[in-house]
Structure formats: structure tokens, C-alpha cells
Write a protein that holds these residues in place. Structure first.
Motif, mmCIF file in Angstrom:
data_model
loop_
_atom_site.group_PDB
_atom_site.id
_atom_site.type_symbol
_atom_site.label_atom_id
_atom_site.label_comp_id
_atom_site.label_asym_id
_atom_site.label_seq_id
_atom_site.Cartn_x
_atom_site.Cartn_y
_atom_site.Cartn_z
ATOM 1 N N GLY A 126 0.836 -1.192 0.000
ATOM 2 C CA GLY A 126 0.000 0.000 0.000
ATOM 3 C C GLY A 126 0.868 1.237 0.000
ATOM 4 N N ASP A 127 0.216 2.388 0.017
ATOM 5 C CA ASP A 127 0.941 3.648 0.013
ATOM 6 C C ASP A 127 1.544 3.964 1.379
ATOM 7 O OD1 ASP A 127 0.256 4.039 -2.670
ATOM 8 O OD2 ASP A 127 -1.642 4.971 -2.124
ATOM 9 N N GLU A 128 0.866 3.548 2.416
ATOM 10 C CA GLU A 128 1.332 3.786 3.782
ATOM 11 C C GLU A 128 0.999 2.571 4.633
ATOM 12 O OE1 GLU A 128 -0.412 7.229 5.542
ATOM 13 O OE2 GLU A 128 0.051 8.510 3.849
ATOM 14 N N ALA A 129 1.798 2.357 5.672
ATOM 15 C CA ALA A 129 1.501 1.293 6.625
ATOM 16 C C ALA A 129 2.084 1.690 7.977
ATOM 17 C CB ALA A 129 2.086 -0.035 6.163
ATOM 18 N N ASP A 130 1.356 1.353 9.018
ATOM 19 C CA ASP A 130 1.910 1.537 10.357
ATOM 20 C C ASP A 130 1.537 0.335 11.207
ATOM 21 O OD1 ASP A 130 -0.690 2.052 11.521
ATOM 22 O OD2 ASP A 130 -0.509 4.135 10.954
ATOM 23 N N ALA A 131 2.303 0.138 12.256
ATOM 24 C CA ALA A 131 2.112 -1.030 13.111
ATOM 25 C C ALA A 131 2.026 -0.592 14.565
ATOM 26 C CB ALA A 131 3.267 -2.007 12.936
ATOM 27 N N ARG A 181 -2.019 -1.312 9.992
ATOM 28 C CA ARG A 181 -2.969 -0.469 9.260
ATOM 29 C C ARG A 181 -2.307 -0.115 7.937
ATOM 30 N NH1 ARG A 181 -4.132 4.954 8.177
ATOM 31 N NH2 ARG A 181 -2.157 5.547 9.103
ATOM 32 N N VAL A 182 -3.008 -0.381 6.843
ATOM 33 C CA VAL A 182 -2.472 -0.120 5.504
ATOM 34 C C VAL A 182 -3.420 0.817 4.767
ATOM 35 C CG1 VAL A 182 -1.798 -1.155 3.298
ATOM 36 C CG2 VAL A 182 -1.386 -2.399 5.432
#
Length: 71
Positions: A20-25, A56-57
Motif C-alpha cells: 500500500g501507500d502507507e503502513a503503520d504497526a 494499518r495499511v
């Protein structure tokens, strides 16, 4: 319990697999202990260890199409 290095490795592998364009954990480890007493005597010791990894993507994000308030 996993070591900090093992936990960090799991987070890094999950983020590397996210497309994806962004991801956080978010990683949360909980270590809870409680003792129950009855009549001033120790009745039961309880212990819980748990961990949770949430990824989260954001896919297909186009900032040019976002309203100004969301930038």
C-alpha cells in the motif's frame, strides 16, 4: 515471552509484507499478575502474558484529491 529483538523482527516483517501507500504497526505486550486471597491465605496466583500486533495499511491514497482540511 518473546525478546524485544524478536518482537521488532515480527513488526518489520509485517510492515515489509504490507502492500500500500502507507503502513503503520502497533505492538502491545501485556504482562498481568494477580493474587487472590481468602481468609488471609493465598488462594490462587494468576498470570497472563499476551501480545497483539495490528497493521494499518492505506492503499491508493492520492493527496491531490483530498480536501484541504484533511492535508
Amino acid at each position: 515471552m518473546k525478546s524485544a529483538e524478536e518482537s521488532l523482527d515480527a513488526i518489520e516483517r509485517a510492515l515489509a509484507a504490507a502492500e500500500g501507500d502507507e503502513a503503520d504497526a502497533t505492538f502491545v505486550f501485556t504482562d498481568r499478575n494477580i493474587s487472590r486471597f481468602a481468609g488471609s491465605n493465598l488462594l490462587q496466583n494468576m498470570s497472563e502474558r499476551s501480545s497483539e500486533l495490528t497493521i494499518r495499511v492505506v492503499a491508493e491514497k492520492d493527496p491531490a484529491k483530498l480536501p484541504w482540511k484533511e492535508l
